[in-house]
Design a protein around this motif. Structure first.
Motif, mmCIF file in Angstrom:
data_model
loop_
_atom_site.group_PDB
_atom_site.id
_atom_site.type_symbol
_atom_site.label_atom_id
_atom_site.label_comp_id
_atom_site.label_asym_id
_atom_site.label_seq_id
_atom_site.Cartn_x
_atom_site.Cartn_y
_atom_site.Cartn_z
ATOM 1 N N ASP A 138 14.724 -40.738 -66.861
ATOM 2 C CA ASP A 138 14.251 -39.509 -66.592
ATOM 3 C C ASP A 138 13.212 -39.757 -65.158
ATOM 4 O O ASP A 138 12.694 -38.836 -64.821
ATOM 5 N N ARG A 139 13.005 -40.955 -65.024
ATOM 6 C CA ARG A 139 11.956 -41.467 -63.845
ATOM 7 C C ARG A 139 12.314 -40.612 -62.495
ATOM 8 O O ARG A 139 11.582 -40.212 -61.919
ATOM 9 N N GLN A 140 13.690 -40.924 -62.082
ATOM 10 C CA GLN A 140 13.961 -40.310 -61.108
ATOM 11 C C GLN A 140 14.018 -38.548 -60.970
ATOM 12 O O GLN A 140 13.449 -38.226 -59.757
ATOM 13 N N GLN A 141 14.247 -38.049 -61.868
ATOM 14 C CA GLN A 141 13.965 -36.514 -61.759
ATOM 15 C C GLN A 141 12.643 -36.339 -61.836
ATOM 16 O O GLN A 141 12.115 -35.356 -60.873
ATOM 17 N N ILE A 142 11.682 -36.932 -62.438
ATOM 18 C CA ILE A 142 10.400 -36.825 -62.089
ATOM 19 C C ILE A 142 9.889 -37.425 -60.727
ATOM 20 O O ILE A 142 9.070 -36.290 -60.088
ATOM 21 N N ARG A 143 10.076 -37.980 -60.196
ATOM 22 C CA ARG A 143 9.927 -38.546 -58.987
ATOM 23 C C ARG A 143 10.268 -37.345 -57.750
ATOM 24 O O ARG A 143 9.385 -36.985 -56.718
ATOM 25 N N ALA A 144 11.637 -37.110 -57.873
ATOM 26 C CA ALA A 144 12.303 -36.141 -57.109
ATOM 27 C C ALA A 144 11.635 -34.776 -57.073
ATOM 28 O O ALA A 144 11.371 -34.098 -56.359
ATOM 29 N N THR A 145 11.277 -34.070 -58.241
ATOM 30 C CA THR A 145 10.558 -32.918 -58.537
ATOM 31 C C THR A 145 9.054 -33.044 -58.011
ATOM 32 O O THR A 145 8.602 -32.039 -57.250
ATOM 33 N N GLY A 146 8.439 -34.017 -58.183
ATOM 34 C CA GLY A 146 7.085 -34.217 -57.586
ATOM 35 C C GLY A 146 7.101 -34.221 -56.084
ATOM 36 O O GLY A 146 6.250 -33.580 -55.293
ATOM 37 N N PHE A 147 8.246 -35.048 -55.540
ATOM 38 C CA PHE A 147 8.482 -35.057 -53.917
ATOM 39 C C PHE A 147 8.604 -33.683 -53.417
ATOM 40 O O PHE A 147 7.946 -33.078 -52.325
ATOM 41 N N GLU A 148 9.465 -32.749 -54.182
ATOM 42 C CA GLU A 148 9.689 -31.398 -53.530
ATOM 43 C C GLU A 148 8.549 -30.706 -53.638
ATOM 44 O O GLU A 148 8.320 -29.846 -52.639
ATOM 45 N N MET A 149 7.711 -31.016 -54.657
ATOM 46 C CA MET A 149 6.340 -30.002 -54.605
ATOM 47 C C MET A 149 5.587 -30.357 -53.687
ATOM 48 O O MET A 149 4.656 -29.677 -53.277
ATOM 49 N N VAL A 150 5.221 -31.742 -53.181
ATOM 50 C CA VAL A 150 4.382 -32.334 -52.415
ATOM 51 C C VAL A 150 4.958 -31.835 -51.077
ATOM 52 O O VAL A 150 3.966 -31.203 -50.041
ATOM 53 N N VAL A 151 6.094 -31.535 -50.528
ATOM 54 C CA VAL A 151 6.406 -31.252 -49.435
ATOM 55 C C VAL A 151 6.825 -30.006 -49.117
ATOM 56 O O VAL A 151 6.909 -29.159 -48.108
ATOM 57 N N GLY A 152 6.539 -29.064 -50.505
ATOM 58 C CA GLY A 152 6.566 -27.583 -50.484
ATOM 59 C C GLY A 152 7.992 -26.900 -50.627
ATOM 60 O O GLY A 152 8.173 -25.783 -50.238
ATOM 61 N N THR A 153 8.897 -27.529 -50.986
ATOM 62 C CA THR A 153 10.324 -27.085 -50.868
ATOM 63 C C THR A 153 10.566 -26.228 -52.170
ATOM 64 O O THR A 153 11.217 -25.380 -52.539
ATOM 65 N N ARG A 154 9.541 -26.658 -53.137
ATOM 66 C CA ARG A 154 9.413 -25.542 -54.605
ATOM 67 C C ARG A 154 7.777 -25.591 -54.904
ATOM 68 O O ARG A 154 7.389 -26.686 -54.434
ATOM 69 N N THR A 155 7.593 -24.606 -55.580
ATOM 70 C CA THR A 155 6.284 -24.614 -56.093
ATOM 71 C C THR A 155 6.208 -24.457 -57.630
ATOM 72 O O THR A 155 5.319 -24.674 -58.113
ATOM 73 N N THR A 156 7.411 -24.235 -58.043
ATOM 74 C CA THR A 156 7.703 -24.163 -59.724
ATOM 75 C C THR A 156 8.518 -25.040 -60.040
ATOM 76 O O THR A 156 9.660 -25.194 -59.214
ATOM 77 N N ALA A 157 8.830 -25.594 -61.132
ATOM 78 C CA ALA A 157 9.821 -26.240 -61.695
ATOM 79 C C ALA A 157 9.711 -26.538 -63.276
ATOM 80 O O ALA A 157 8.680 -26.349 -63.915
ATOM 81 N N SER A 158 10.757 -26.629 -63.872
ATOM 82 C CA SER A 158 11.048 -27.015 -65.423
ATOM 83 C C SER A 158 11.802 -28.354 -65.425
ATOM 84 O O SER A 158 12.714 -28.620 -64.930
ATOM 85 N N VAL A 159 10.972 -28.804 -66.289
ATOM 86 C CA VAL A 159 11.599 -30.551 -66.429
ATOM 87 C C VAL A 159 11.596 -30.935 -67.956
ATOM 88 O O VAL A 159 10.513 -30.616 -68.502
#
Length: 363
Positions: free
Chosen positions: A283-304
């Motif tokens: 599950d680590r890669q999913q957490i890292r990828a979601t966090g990165f997308e929120m940092v750069v602004g490509t998404r503002t919400t997510a379900s994980v």
């Protein structure tokens, strides 16, 4: 020809201020710096400017005196003479961290025979790269009302404050990229007896990656600086209605650090605030990828969906989380609603003395 006056004409007790100076010695190889000088909170100030040194001779003695106090881990004294002929005692008392190393020194100067003023209340907190927090006995008294807590996590330590100034700057110590190495801040806390106290905090961090460490000196300065009013928004968050089995987590994405964890007092998920979770490797890669997308602004919400446990012998606990980015910029923040999916399996934390009552109640 006028007669030469013999002896000192200064009134007794006026040769140096009747207060302590607190110098931090948080990391070896650094010169000690001043963080509290009587009524004045300082920002890593030079020892040569302390108010307890009435002349340059005493000011020059402070550095070697502190060094000896740190290495010996004992109360240390020295003497000096003023121009008026008065003999002065210069004393240093060690302030140990949770592992016995001297992380701060309180120093005072006064005429020989003068009584020492009451010592300052100073504690030390240390944390590792996983932000597992350990506190000295005095720090536990200042932050946790003396509870016998050997170690905890950052959310529980910060939750003890009614107001924590400069939280964003403090989190800069923990970020992955270009972290700061020192920080000064303040906090207000209500003690168990109902009195409000003002705390002055001075932190340093060193190292990179898994070798990064942080340490903070906590000084009670209530006598010289009145406590500030509690933070309205922190209090509102702690009293927000939360469904059973849920927790709200405030996550700093610059360091992937959970720094607040809010749940109902009678809910077992609330006890996770002082335990280090282990994330499932898949599950680590999913957490890292979601966090990165929120940092750069490509998404503002997510379900994980993720799996965690607190010991290698535990079963995995299934979690569902809903993330909302609430702050952008250098310290991007996510508010996550986290819920346990299905029944919570037995865990090593069930044996924790602080968690056992809740675990038994939920069984």
């Amino acid at each position: 020809m006028p007669k030469k006056l013999a002896g000192c004409l200064h009134p007794r007790g006026t040769h140096a201020p009747k207060h302590w100076v607190v110098a931090e010695t948080l990391f070896e190889g650094r010169e000690p710096t001043v963080i509290v000088d009587g009524a004045y909170p300082r920002r890593f100030a030079n020892l040569s400017r302390v108010t307890i040194a009435p002349n340059a001779t005493i000011a020059r003695q402070l550095g070697p005196l502190i060094k000896h106090c740190v290495t010996s881990r004992r109360f240390t004294t020295d003497q000096a003479k003023l121009a008026c002929g008065t003999s002065m005692n210069v004393v240093a008392t060690p302030i140990a961290g949770p592992f016995g190393h001297v992380r701060a020194v309180a120093i005072w100067a006064g005429a020989v025979g003068e009584e020492l003023p009451p010592p300052p209340r100073v504690g030390v907190v240390e944390w590792d790269a996983a932000v597992v927090v350990c506190a000295s006995a005095e720090a536990r008294s200042l932050l946790m009302d003396g509870k016998p807590v050997e170690q905890t996590m950052l959310p529980e330590m910060l939750a003890c404050f009614d107001r924590f100034d400069d939280r964003s700057e403090f989190l800069s110590l923990l970020r992955f990229s270009d972290p700061v190495d020192q920080w000064i801040g303040g906090a207000t806390r209500t003690f168990i007896d109902g009195t409000m106290h003002r705390l002055h905090l001075a932190a340093r961090a060193s190292g990179t990656g898994v070798g990064r460490r942080g340490r903070v000196v906590v000084c009670d300065i209530t006598d010289v600086e009145p406590p500030k009013t509690p933070d309205l928004y922190s209090r509102a968050l702690r009293r927000a209605p939360i469904p059973p089995g849920h927790a709200l987590a405030l996550v700093d994405l610059s360091g992937f650090v959970i720094h607040d964890w809010v749940a109902n007092d009678d809910d077992p998920i609330g006890m996770w605030a002082h335990h280090l979770p282990l994330l499932h490797p898949d599950d680590r890669q999913q957490i890292r990828a979601t966090g990165f997308e929120m940092v750069v602004g490509t998404r503002t919400t997510a379900s994980v969906r993720v799996r965690i446990r607190f010991d290698a012998g535990d079963e995995w606990i299934q979690l569902e989380s809903h993330w909302t980015r609430i702050v952008t910029g250098d310290q991007p923040q996510v508010l996550a609603d986290i819920a346990i999916v299905g029944a919570m399996p037995p865990s090593v934390i069930d044996a924790c003395p602080r968690c056992r009552p809740l675990s038994e109640g939920a069984a």
